[in-house]
Design an enzyme around this catalytic site. Structure first.
Site, PDB file in Angstrom:
ATOM      1  CB  CYS A 142      -8.136  -7.690   5.897  1.00 51.63           C
ATOM      2  SG  CYS A 142      -9.738  -7.583   5.104  1.00 51.63           S
TER       3      CYS A 142
ATOM      4  N   GLY B 226       0.832  -1.210   0.000  1.00 47.88           N
ATOM      5  CA  GLY B 226       0.000   0.000   0.000  1.00 47.88           C
ATOM      6  C   GLY B 226       0.865   1.257   0.000  1.00 47.88           C
TER       7      GLY B 226
ATOM      8  CD  GLU C 126      -9.487  -4.155   3.515  1.00 43.41           C
ATOM      9  OE1 GLU C 126      -8.598  -4.447   4.349  1.00 43.41           O
ATOM     10  OE2 GLU C 126     -10.173  -4.985   2.924  1.00 43.41           O
TER      11      GLU C 126
END
Ligand code: NDP
Length: 471
Positions: free
Chosen positions: A279, A228, A245
């Site tokens: 997650c 990310g 996310e």
């Protein structure tokens, strides 16, 4: 040849190639098929087609795009069993339990929800000074980069709002689960106009090519914090919009008033959904001393009795880890905990002669807050349970890490639970459940767990450009 893609065999033959990268079942090592691997030229070509297709797709009335999403949901429904079998073979997740059939069903549900949301123009000012209206217009081409744990469902989370808002989409699946995403895209493309949705299977370099591409306007990403961060850096050059996310290490705090027998199953599944590879799963559990032994024992009993095995066998509800690297992360963390004096109540002794990437459902007690199994996201079937005497201390421990995706509080007193929930730093705090995402309810992380929101009308706004018209 026209295939209706409603059987596993049809679907597999539509997405596999003679020459490509071999994909194997993580439960058995069995060969499933070869996937195409894209080049950066393929990415360029897909983006060019997506940009052209966006002109007419973005110009359609919103109601027509909404109808397309419903047709896409119908196609998923017709192929649900075939899609579930692809997931069971490639990800290894069992057909039953909160796994493969559940994931195929969630794809349909998220498509329908995104088809039905109403996104209205907002009149912000209307008085003697004039009028100001806020509306939302398409961004352009969305690059969607996804992980291997819920490959179809997370792809839908990315593509459904993007398409609804008039963008076209180029998907980059994880190299571990390319067939699942290609299968989903093949099914959706039975009803979508040409080039509105494309997929470029490949490894991390293809993800990088997507995130750096000057003709991609927005990145939707789900995966690790490290990737990310790399995507944010790549996106900076063109000021691409990003929704990230990322990983979490969700805490659950149990209060001393719960009925252990009533809540143990829900706590177990909050942690072990998709064999812990989720997650927003519960990854560290804080339990008061007064009920510690009772809850540890109840969770260990469930863990040892829950059937684990090959995805395609109907009796299983826990499966293998999806890949060897993830299995090693879990095994190493549990071994480190054992060496530091923690108690492996059940599990923890993988059978190295068994084929596949299995690791038994593991409950670890008498573990310290600063043990790596608590501090690092294990992303697998091993739950550390930390004893606390003082609730303030438990809240401090829960908030101590640099991630904050989800969290949960478990109590029979809603008011007490809400007071604790208000003190937890996370995008979502569930009460008496964990990880229960809903297409109508915004979801996103704080701290290093991400940026931006998915789902609901808020999720639609993230894949559109706000546009003010002032008169
Ligand atoms: P990654 O973040 O490495 O991968 C996610 C996606 O990003 C994959 O499609 C990957 O491609 C792609 N990618 C890799 N490098 C780049 C890059 N430089 N630019 C753009 N895209 C890139 O996650 P992993 O699959 O390796 O998992 C690692 C850890 O992440 C797990 O242990 C877990 O802790 C966490 N994770 C969190 C998930 C979540 O749902 N939040 C899901 C999965 C993992 P490729 O895989 O082909 O290299």
């Amino acid at each position: 040849m026209s295939l209706n893609l409603t059987t596993y065999e049809d679907l597999l033959s539509a997405i596999t190639v003679d020459d490509g990268q071999a994909v194997h079942d993580p439960a058995t090592g069995e060969f499933i098929g070869n996937t195409k691997m894209s080049t950066t030229d393929d990415v360029d070509a897909a983006v060019a087609r997506a940009r052209e297709a966006q002109q007419s797709w973005g110009a359609l009335p919103d109601a027509e795009r909404s109808q397309y999403l419903h047709k896409a949901a119908d196609a998923v429904k017709e192929s649900a069993e075939a899609l579930a079998h692809i997931l069971a073979r490639e990800v290894g997740k069992p057909l039953n339990g909160p796994n493969a059939r559940f994931e195929a069903g969630a794809c349909e549900a998220w498509l329908r929800a995104n088809a039905d949301f109403e996104i209205q123009e907002e009149v912000l000012v209307e008085d003697d000074s004039g009028k100001a209206i806020l509306s939302y217009v398409p961004i352009g081409v969305v690059g969607a980069i996804g992980p291997w744990n819920w490959p179809m469902m997370i792809s839908i989370w990315q593509l459904a709002p993007s398409l609804r808002m008039g963008n076209t989409v180029v998907m980059k699946p994880s190299e571990h689960t390319p067939l699942s995403v290609q299968a989903l895209v093949a099914v959706l493309n039975r009803v979508l106009p040409e080039h509105v949705l494309q997929v470029v299977p490949g490894a991390g370099d293809i993800g990088q090519a997507v995130s750096e591409h000057p003709d991609i306007d927005k990145i939707m990403f789900t995966g690790s914090t490290k990737t990310g961060q790399a995507i944010m850096r790549s996106a900076a050059a063109d000021m691409k919009r990003v929704t990230l996310e990322l990983g979490g290490n969700d805490a659950g705090i149990v209060l001393d008033d719960i009925n252990v027998d009533e809540m143990a199953q829900d706590i177990f599944w909050g942690a072990f959904i998709n064999t812990g590879q989720t997650c927003a799963a519960l990854k560290r559990l804080y339990v008061p001393a007064a009920i510690y032994d009772e809850l540890v024992e109840a969770l260990a009993k469930i863990a040892s009795e829950t059937p684990m095995g090959q995805g395609v066998s109907e009796e299983n509800v826990l499966g293998p880890l999806q890949n060897e690297a993830q299995r090693k992360i879990v095994a190493d963390l549990v071994e480190e905990a054992r060496k530091a004096g923690a108690n492996i109540v059940t599990g923890g002794n993988p059978d190295d002669d068994q084929p596949g990437y299995f690791y038994p459902a593991t409950i670890v007690s008498d573990i310290d807050q600063h043990n790596p199994l608590v501090q690092i996201e294990q992303f697998g079937p091993a739950l550390p349970i930390i004893k606390y005497d003082d609730l303030d201390q438990a809240i401090e421990w829960a908030n101590e890490l640099d991630v904050g995706l989800g969290s949960s509080v478990w109590s029979s007193d809603e008011q007490r639970a809400r007071e604790v929930a208000n003190r937890l730093i996370a995008g979502t705090t569930w009460i008496n459940k964990h990880g229960a995402v809903d297409p109508r309810v915004p979801f996103g992380g704080v701290k290093k767990s991400g940026m931006g929101l998915e789902f609901g009308v808020e999720g639609l706004k993230q894949v559109a450009l706000p546009k003010v018209t002032a008169l």
